[in-house]
Design a protein around this motif. Structure first.
Motif, short mmCIF file in Angstrom:
data_model
loop_
_atom_site.label_atom_id
_atom_site.label_comp_id
_atom_site.label_asym_id
_atom_site.label_seq_id
_atom_site.Cartn_x
_atom_site.Cartn_y
_atom_site.Cartn_z
N PRO A 10 -34.65 3.94 -10.42
CA PRO A 10 -33.94 2.69 -10.63
C PRO A 10 -32.70 2.92 -11.49
CG PRO A 10 -35.99 2.72 -11.86
CD PRO A 10 -35.95 3.96 -11.05
N SER A 11 -31.69 2.17 -11.18
CA SER A 11 -30.45 2.32 -11.93
C SER A 11 -30.50 1.58 -13.25
CB SER A 11 -29.27 1.81 -11.10
OG SER A 11 -29.48 0.45 -10.77
N GLU A 18 -41.05 -3.75 -14.88
CA GLU A 18 -41.96 -4.23 -13.84
C GLU A 18 -43.20 -3.34 -13.74
OE1 GLU A 18 -39.60 -4.37 -10.33
OE2 GLU A 18 -38.56 -6.19 -10.93
N ALA A 19 -43.00 -2.04 -13.88
CA ALA A 19 -44.13 -1.11 -13.83
C ALA A 19 -45.07 -1.35 -14.99
CB ALA A 19 -43.62 0.33 -13.84
N TYR A 23 -48.87 -2.58 -14.75
CA TYR A 23 -49.91 -1.81 -15.42
C TYR A 23 -50.75 -2.71 -16.33
CZ TYR A 23 -52.06 1.66 -18.49
OH TYR A 23 -52.97 2.40 -19.20
N ARG A 24 -50.09 -3.57 -17.09
CA ARG A 24 -50.82 -4.49 -17.98
C ARG A 24 -51.70 -5.45 -17.17
NH1 ARG A 24 -45.69 -5.40 -21.59
NH2 ARG A 24 -45.95 -3.69 -23.05
N ARG A 25 -51.15 -5.95 -16.06
CA ARG A 25 -51.95 -6.87 -15.22
C ARG A 25 -53.18 -6.15 -14.67
NH1 ARG A 25 -46.90 -9.02 -13.42
NH2 ARG A 25 -46.88 -7.51 -11.73
N SER A 26 -53.01 -4.90 -14.23
CA SER A 26 -54.15 -4.17 -13.68
C SER A 26 -55.18 -3.86 -14.77
CB SER A 26 -53.71 -2.90 -12.97
OG SER A 26 -53.11 -2.01 -13.89
#
Length: 181
Positions: A10-11, A18-19, A23-26
């Protein structure tokens, strides 16, 4: 031709945010599932304990400290209990009371509901209020008067106290008030 854009990197920092959020949601989902599984096991344990106890010899039930598993699984305990206890009669009694009181409750409440919803008559609001307030009466308030009434009718040790009140629009379930008779 045009320039090629590298989509793997990503630039901006948006991809990393977002990652991290993903990760926190999972991790949150894993924690919730772990908690749900622990609660499910804790709720199932009494059933499991009862099942294991039903397969024990009588002297194993009162052992201290308690043992979860019996020394020998005694499936004959089930045969013995079904020989000594008339479960077929119990089920038949339950079916008779459930069907008859349900029919009575449905018929009487439909008639009362129709009268309150479609008909206008003097004292309608007062009767509706009394009927609604009857729902709030604790069981203990009506238990002794009902017992004395059923005793005077000679209905003790019969199905009548369990069934008949439902045919007369009893606001309280008849089975809860008469089941302790």
């Amino acid at each position: 031709m045009g320039s090629m854009v590298d989509l793997s990197r990503p630039s901006s920092g948006l991809g990393r945010k977002e990652a991290r959020a993903t990760y926190r949601r999972s991790i949150g989902k894993i924690a919730v599932y772990a908690l749900v599984n622990v609660l499910a096991l804790s709720f199932l344990f009494p059933f499991f304990w009862s099942l294991m106890t039903s397969l024990k010899a009588p002297h194993e039930v009162v052992v201290f400290p308690p043992q979860v598993f019996p020394q020998r699984f005694r499936f004959e305990n089930y045969r013995i209990v079904f020989e000594k206890v008339p479960f077929a009669g119990f089920y038949l009694n339950t079916i008779i009371v459930a069907v008859m009181s349900t029919i009575g409750a449905v018929v009487s409440t439909v008639l009362v509901a129709f009268g309150f919803s479609r008909k206008r008559f003097p004292g309608r609001n007062v009767l509706f209020f009394v009927s609604a307030e009857h729902h709030d009466a604790p069981r203990e308030v009506t238990l002794i008067p009902q017992f004395l009434l059923f005793q005077s009718f000679g209905w003790l040790d019969t199905f009548y106290p369990l069934v008949v009140p439902s045919y007369f629009g009893s606001a309280l379930p008849s089975f809860s008030c008469a089941s302790s008779l």
